[in-house]
Design a protein around this motif. Structure first.
Motif, PDB file in Angstrom:
ATOM      1  N   ASP A 167      -2.587  -0.428  -8.990  1.00  0.00           N
ATOM      2  CA  ASP A 167      -1.403  -1.085  -8.438  1.00  0.00           C
ATOM      3  C   ASP A 167      -1.508  -1.110  -6.914  1.00  0.00           C
ATOM      4  OD1 ASP A 167       1.480  -2.056  -8.648  1.00  0.00           O
ATOM      5  OD2 ASP A 167       1.684  -0.291  -7.351  1.00  0.00           O
ATOM      6  N   LEU A 168      -1.571  -2.317  -6.356  1.00  0.00           N
ATOM      7  CA  LEU A 168      -1.866  -2.433  -4.929  1.00  0.00           C
ATOM      8  C   LEU A 168      -0.707  -1.978  -4.055  1.00  0.00           C
ATOM      9  CD1 LEU A 168      -3.860  -5.798  -4.823  1.00  0.00           C
ATOM     10  CD2 LEU A 168      -4.723  -3.450  -4.956  1.00  0.00           C
ATOM     11  N   ALA A 169       0.524  -2.115  -4.513  1.00  0.00           N
ATOM     12  CA  ALA A 169       1.655  -1.621  -3.720  1.00  0.00           C
ATOM     13  C   ALA A 169       1.562  -0.113  -3.550  1.00  0.00           C
ATOM     14  CB  ALA A 169       2.970  -2.008  -4.384  1.00  0.00           C
ATOM     15  N   THR A 170       1.141   0.585  -4.611  1.00  0.00           N
ATOM     16  CA  THR A 170       0.994   2.041  -4.533  1.00  0.00           C
ATOM     17  C   THR A 170      -0.167   2.421  -3.628  1.00  0.00           C
ATOM     18  OG1 THR A 170       1.896   2.295  -6.763  1.00  0.00           O
ATOM     19  CG2 THR A 170       0.610   4.132  -5.873  1.00  0.00           C
ATOM     20  N   VAL A 171      -1.305   1.754  -3.820  1.00  0.00           N
ATOM     21  CA  VAL A 171      -2.492   2.078  -3.028  1.00  0.00           C
ATOM     22  C   VAL A 171      -2.280   1.752  -1.555  1.00  0.00           C
ATOM     23  CG1 VAL A 171      -4.910   1.469  -2.647  1.00  0.00           C
ATOM     24  CG2 VAL A 171      -4.054   1.799  -4.974  1.00  0.00           C
ATOM     25  N   ALA A 172      -1.682   0.591  -1.287  1.00  0.00           N
ATOM     26  CA  ALA A 172      -1.533   0.137   0.097  1.00  0.00           C
ATOM     27  C   ALA A 172      -0.381   0.817   0.810  1.00  0.00           C
ATOM     28  CB  ALA A 172      -1.350  -1.379   0.135  1.00  0.00           C
TER      29      ALA A 172
END
Length: 344
Positions: free
Chosen positions: A30-35
């Motif tokens: 999940d890019l929101a979590t990673v970013a």
């Protein structure tokens, strides 16, 4: 608008080299979590073992198939189509140039590492090109260096970062780094302007993409970038350079008649056509002949846009069946020129 003699010594093609293909991994974190926040990140809605949909937030972006993520399937298709080597580049929707640079750097690292996994099916035939956080030249250079050390063979960049085109000082700094490291650069149009007039008939792709590439070649010429960068820079523009070839005469005329407003290049725009490559994805015999006449037969590379619907199938067909090209020119376009561009 010169014609240059074909490169000598090419007598046979043992398989074509396709410099323009794309990959999409079969899922990612999940890019929101990673970013660290943000909305409308891309994610993959898997519909079967062979099909999926790229989503951007809640919107459908593009339907894809297993040949986007399966190295083994790509290799089987390459064998079927007499393609020896593919350059495997990111799909531009993942560039994240509109995000903070630290977020784009985290996203780039994820997709670059996943690209290596896809290409591990045969690293000699599947050559990964990385993506970088181009909005920050230091971060972009750092990620490029990390990727080259890990096994990437070049870099794909979008043709602009917001309103900053390829003559932006930070982007020029990154291109200088690529030239110093002798790393090939593939420029792909992306983030086209939108309006109600462009929402019919895939008009963003049919008119916006060619215009974007044309504009960015002009930015490198009229913005004086080719005067700043060493001739050793290996840079290729997708989709035959967009609409550039057809309108170069108009640009030369404007440079001569309105030097007060048209560019800062030291020479007429047509003097720079030997400073860059273009791919062959123009779908028409006469258009391809124009490209070869304009930039020279050593500056056009086979590209297909595989595996997307607007790509060329079968690969290299407009080259192989072209009655306007000599046998030696076909050999150069199918593989010889790409070997030079890729440093093989």
């Amino acid at each position: 608008m010169r014609r240059t003699a074909p490169r000598q010594g090419l007598t046979a093609v043992t398989g074509a080299i396709d410099v323009h293909t794309h990959y999409v991994p079969h899922g990612w974190p999940d890019l929101a979590t990673v970013a660290g926040g943000g909305s409308r990140w891309p994610w993959l809605r898997v519909t079967s073992e062979r099909d999926a949909m790229i989503m951007v937030g809640s919107d459908e972006f593009r339907r894809i198939s297993a040949n986007c993520w399966s190295g083994e399937l790509r290799l089987a298709e390459m064998d079927r189509d007499d393609v020896a080597i593919q350059v495997v580049s990111p799909t531009p929707v993942f560039f994240s140039y509109d995000r903070p640079a630290d977020q784009a750097a985290r996203v780039a690292r994820i997709f670059n590492d996943l690209a290596l996994e896809i290409c591990a099916a045969d690293p000699g035939r599947l050559l990964p090109f990385c993506q970088v956080p181009l909005q920050d030249p230091d971060a972009a250079c750092a990620e490029l260096d990390r990727c080259i050390a890990a096994g990437h063979r070049g870099v794909e960049i979008g043709n602009h970062v917001g309103d900053r085109d390829l003559d932006d000082a930070g982007i020029v700094t990154f291109l200088q780094h690529c030239a110093q490291r002798d790393i090939p650069v593939f420029v792909h149009p992306w983030d086209m302007p939108d309006s109600p007039r462009l929402q019919r008939w895939m008009a963003q792709w049919l008119t916006g993409m060619p215009a974007e590439t044309h504009l960015s070649i002009l930015a490198m010429i009229l913005g004086g970038v080719f005067d700043q960068l060493p001739p050793s820079l290996r840079i290729c523009f997708a989709h035959g350079g967009g609409s550039f070839a057809f309108w170069l005469g108009r640009v030369d005329n404007a440079w001569r008649r309105r030097p007060d407003v048209v560019g800062t290049s030291q020479q007429p725009p047509s003097s720079y056509v030997d400073r860059f490559y273009v791919d062959s994805v123009v779908f028409d015999h006469h258009a391809l002949r124009l490209l070869v006449d304009l930039v020279g037969p050593e500056r056009v590379l086979l590209g297909t846009d595989h595996p997307y619907p607007l790509g060329e199938q079968p690969p290299g067909s407009v080259i192989r069946t072209n009655p306007l090209l000599s046998a030696e020119e076909k050999l150069a376009l199918l593989a010889g020129n790409a070997r030079t561009f890729l440093g093989l």
